[in-house]
Design an enzyme around this catalytic site. Structure first.
Site, PDB file in Angstrom:
ATOM      1  N   ASP A 146      37.509 -15.845 -10.071  1.00 53.36           N
ATOM      2  CA  ASP A 146      36.999 -15.122  -8.901  1.00 53.36           C
ATOM      3  C   ASP A 146      36.055 -16.010  -8.070  1.00 53.36           C
ATOM      4  OD1 ASP A 146      36.444 -13.053  -7.197  1.00 53.36           O
ATOM      5  OD2 ASP A 146      35.727 -11.675  -8.744  1.00 53.36           O
ATOM      6  N   ASP A 147      36.432 -16.241  -6.816  1.00 56.31           N
ATOM      7  CA  ASP A 147      35.546 -16.933  -5.854  1.00 56.31           C
ATOM      8  C   ASP A 147      35.213 -18.374  -6.230  1.00 56.31           C
ATOM      9  OD1 ASP A 147      35.473 -14.470  -4.624  1.00 56.31           O
ATOM     10  OD2 ASP A 147      33.294 -14.330  -4.507  1.00 56.31           O
TER      11      ASP A 147
ATOM     12  N   CYS B 280      38.871 -10.596  -2.311  1.00 58.12           N
ATOM     13  CA  CYS B 280      39.355 -10.190  -3.637  1.00 58.12           C
ATOM     14  C   CYS B 280      40.494  -9.175  -3.641  1.00 58.12           C
ATOM     15  CB  CYS B 280      38.203  -9.594  -4.446  1.00 58.12           C
ATOM     16  SG  CYS B 280      36.724 -10.607  -4.522  1.00 58.12           S
TER      17      CYS B 280
ATOM     18  N   HIS C 181      39.816  -3.958  -9.420  1.00 52.22           N
ATOM     19  CA  HIS C 181      39.601  -3.972  -7.965  1.00 52.22           C
ATOM     20  C   HIS C 181      40.839  -3.591  -7.158  1.00 52.22           C
ATOM     21  CE1 HIS C 181      37.098  -5.959  -4.519  1.00 52.22           C
ATOM     22  NE2 HIS C 181      37.088  -4.646  -4.500  1.00 52.22           N
TER      23      HIS C 181
ATOM     24  N   LYS D  14      38.473  -7.887 -14.261  1.00 47.37           N
ATOM     25  CA  LYS D  14      38.205  -7.135 -13.020  1.00 47.37           C
ATOM     26  C   LYS D  14      39.510  -6.605 -12.439  1.00 47.37           C
ATOM     27  CE  LYS D  14      36.950  -8.617  -8.323  1.00 47.37           C
ATOM     28  NZ  LYS D  14      36.009  -9.417  -7.526  1.00 47.37           N
TER      29      LYS D  14
ATOM     30  N   ASP E 227      41.217 -16.291  -6.977  1.00 48.45           N
ATOM     31  CA  ASP E 227      41.730 -15.217  -6.115  1.00 48.45           C
ATOM     32  C   ASP E 227      41.468 -15.471  -4.633  1.00 48.45           C
ATOM     33  OD1 ASP E 227      38.941 -14.752  -6.145  1.00 48.45           O
ATOM     34  OD2 ASP E 227      39.191 -12.594  -5.989  1.00 48.45           O
ATOM     35  N   ASN E 228      40.546 -16.364  -4.332  1.00 50.05           N
ATOM     36  CA  ASN E 228      40.265 -16.768  -2.950  1.00 50.05           C
ATOM     37  C   ASN E 228      39.354 -17.988  -3.017  1.00 50.05           C
ATOM     38  OD1 ASN E 228      38.557 -13.795  -3.213  1.00 50.05           O
ATOM     39  ND2 ASN E 228      37.354 -15.658  -2.948  1.00 50.05           N
TER      40      ASN E 228
ATOM     41  N   LYS F 267      35.478 -18.459   1.428  1.00 51.65           N
ATOM     42  CA  LYS F 267      35.941 -17.086   1.182  1.00 51.65           C
ATOM     43  C   LYS F 267      35.797 -16.234   2.451  1.00 51.65           C
ATOM     44  CE  LYS F 267      34.719 -12.943  -1.478  1.00 51.65           C
ATOM     45  NZ  LYS F 267      33.918 -12.362  -2.554  1.00 51.65           N
TER      46      LYS F 267
ATOM     47  N   HIS G  15      32.139 -15.182  -9.536  1.00 50.48           N
ATOM     48  CA  HIS G  15      31.633 -14.278  -8.485  1.00 50.48           C
ATOM     49  C   HIS G  15      30.155 -13.979  -8.771  1.00 50.48           C
ATOM     50  CE1 HIS G  15      31.403 -10.657  -5.986  1.00 50.48           C
ATOM     51  NE2 HIS G  15      32.640 -10.840  -5.569  1.00 50.48           N
TER      52      HIS G  15
END
Ligand code: CA
Length: 472
Positions: free
Chosen positions: A43-44, A83, A137, A135, A277-278, A295, A222
């Protein structure tokens, strides 16, 4: 001097100087049978924040082994730079704008369109037992829970982020940040990245004798920037101390899973995807290396991601693949690897990557990729990329010559400009209007960021807090 040469070489490697994939002298390996399949989603994370992506200050020895054992994609993209829409695209293999999951702030009672099939639905039909760890989401209410979306089991939380340590205000029944096993809130102890790593190892132990699919969606790295005390101590003099410590934990837990797979003699015939994811965020000190943006925006730093595919029993080790690929490709590649039939009308936007890796081909999997979130859109066609900001205008870049997206070619490449505009508008005709939008403040911030980056200047503000200060 050695470090400088290493960094220059890594920049060259990452720069994607050639748009055509290289031809490899692939040796056909014997058919190992159907693999287990694992998607490790980070994540991130910043594009350059892993050893295998050229990082010289963040240490990721276990993830680097995964890269060495597999294929590293240098022109890999997610379908959104935030996300929730990125996850909606990844898990369905379809552009998420086709079913309204265009924006990030999913309202209560909404989520990933229940008419859409997920990767777990497809793999279940092929005999796979599947789990989500981490996660989710993709919706907070029961209709959108993982076990209603094809998965057999769930360990994790429904919301977009949470503390890495137990928190009695959060760890309560009904709180979307609480840790669930399936639909029931459970207590956890220790550090969350370790907890998810332990669940992954336990899952392999329990299901090692059947074919399984694991979607391991760590919330690291994240925010909040929380790390274990021993790792903060280890990196006490590091300029990005928390991120270095969180990344180390993440790497340890990827290592734990790989060690377990090896111990059970499953590693060679497990297809593992690893990606973020990004792009890296501004609030976690990420490093995007040679890429512009971060992001949430349509520049490469927002949506070009580190991407590994490892399957030692089938794929060559240590290869770099430079063709244009997408996270949307994970679903069809997994279906094909699991023995499924892609010839039926699944309406996927992704492409099975295996033929590109197992045969000598010079074409890239995608000629075009598209992005849109509300007022911001982009299209990639081979080495050209067009960014559109509604009510403002366009920028056209040649990524082969200008990966940093600073030289606008609109006036020099009028034919390309017309073709890309047309391709983007044609794609948009196939989309739904977004089922929800971002908060107005974030929309305004994102708009300012795009306008500034398109003008090659620093944005006036990068979050609503700064915007308020600016307007006061
Ligand atoms: Ca993210």
């Amino acid at each position: 001097m050695f470090k400088l040469i290493k960094w220059l070489l890594s920049l060259l490697l990452l720069s994607g100087c050639r748009s055509a994939p290289e031809i490899s002298s692939q040796v056909t390996k014997p058919d190992p049978g159907l693999p287990n399949i694992i998607v490790i989603l980070i994540d991130d994370a910043g594009y350059a924040d892993f050893g295998f992506m050229g990082s010289t200050d963040l240490e990721t020895p276990n993830i680097d082994v995964l890269a060495k054992d597999g294929v590293v994609f240098t022109d890999a993209h997610v379908s959104a730079s935030v996300c929730a829409p990125s996850r909606a695209g990844l898990i369905t293999g379809r552009y998420q704008q086709r079913f309204g999951s265009e924006c990030n702030s999913i309202p209560l009672g909404m989520g990933l369109d229940t008419q859409q099939k997920t990767i777990a639905d497809y793999l279940k039909q092929l005999g796979y037992y599947s789990v989500v760890i981490g996660k989710w989401h993709l919706g907070l209410t029961p209709a959108y829970y993982p076990r209603r979306r094809g998965f057999d089991e769930f360990y994790g939380f429904l919301a977009g982020g949470r503390s890495y340590f137990p928190d009695e205000r959060v760890d309560q029944p009904g709180n979307p940040r609480a840790i669930l096993h399936n639909e029931e809130q459970i207590a956890f102890s220790g550090y969350l990245t370790d907890y998810f790593g332990d669940r992954a190892v336990d899952f392999v132990q329990q299901h090692k004798d059947e074919r399984f699919f694991m979607y391991l969606a760590f919330n690291a790295v994240h925010t909040p920037m929380e790390a274990k005390a021993e790792h903060l101590q280890k990196f006490r003099d590091h300029p990005r101390r928390e991120l270095a410590a969180m990344t180390w934990s993440l790497d340890e837990n990827v290592g734990k899973l790989v060690t377990k797979l090896k111990k059970e003699n499953l590693y060679d015939n497990t297809l593992i995807f690893f990606l973020s994811d990004n792009g890296g965020a501004t609030n976690n000190q990420s490093n995007m290396g040679p890429l512009k943006g971060w992001k949430g925006n349509k520049f490469e730093g927002g949506q070009r991601v580190p991407f590994i595919m490892s399957w030692p029993a089938r794929l060559s080790k240590g290869r770099h693949y430079r063709g244009l690929i997408s996270s949307l490709d994970i679903v069809p590649t997994a279906i094909a690897a699991a023995g499924g039939d892609l010839s039926s009308n699944l309406q996927l936007d992704g492409i099975d990557l295996l033929p590109y890796l197992l045969t000598q081909t010079v074409t890239a999997p995608h000629t075009h990729l598209f992005w849109r979130k509300d007022k911001m859109a982009a299209v990639r066609a081979r080495n050209y990329k067009l960014i559109r900001l509604d009510d403002y205008g366009y920028r056209l870049y040649d990524l082969d010559r200008d990966l940093a997206e600073t030289i606008d070619l609109r006036k020099d490449s009028i034919a390309q400009l017309g073709q890309l505009k047309h391709a983007l508008e044609k794609w948009e005709k196939e989309l739904e209007i977004p089922r929800w939008l971002e908060e107005p403040e974030w929309n305004q911030v994102t708009y300012e960021i795009h306008q500034a980056l398109m003008e090659n200047r620093a944005p006036k503000y990068i979050n609503p807090r700064e915007m308020k200060k600016y307007s006061n």
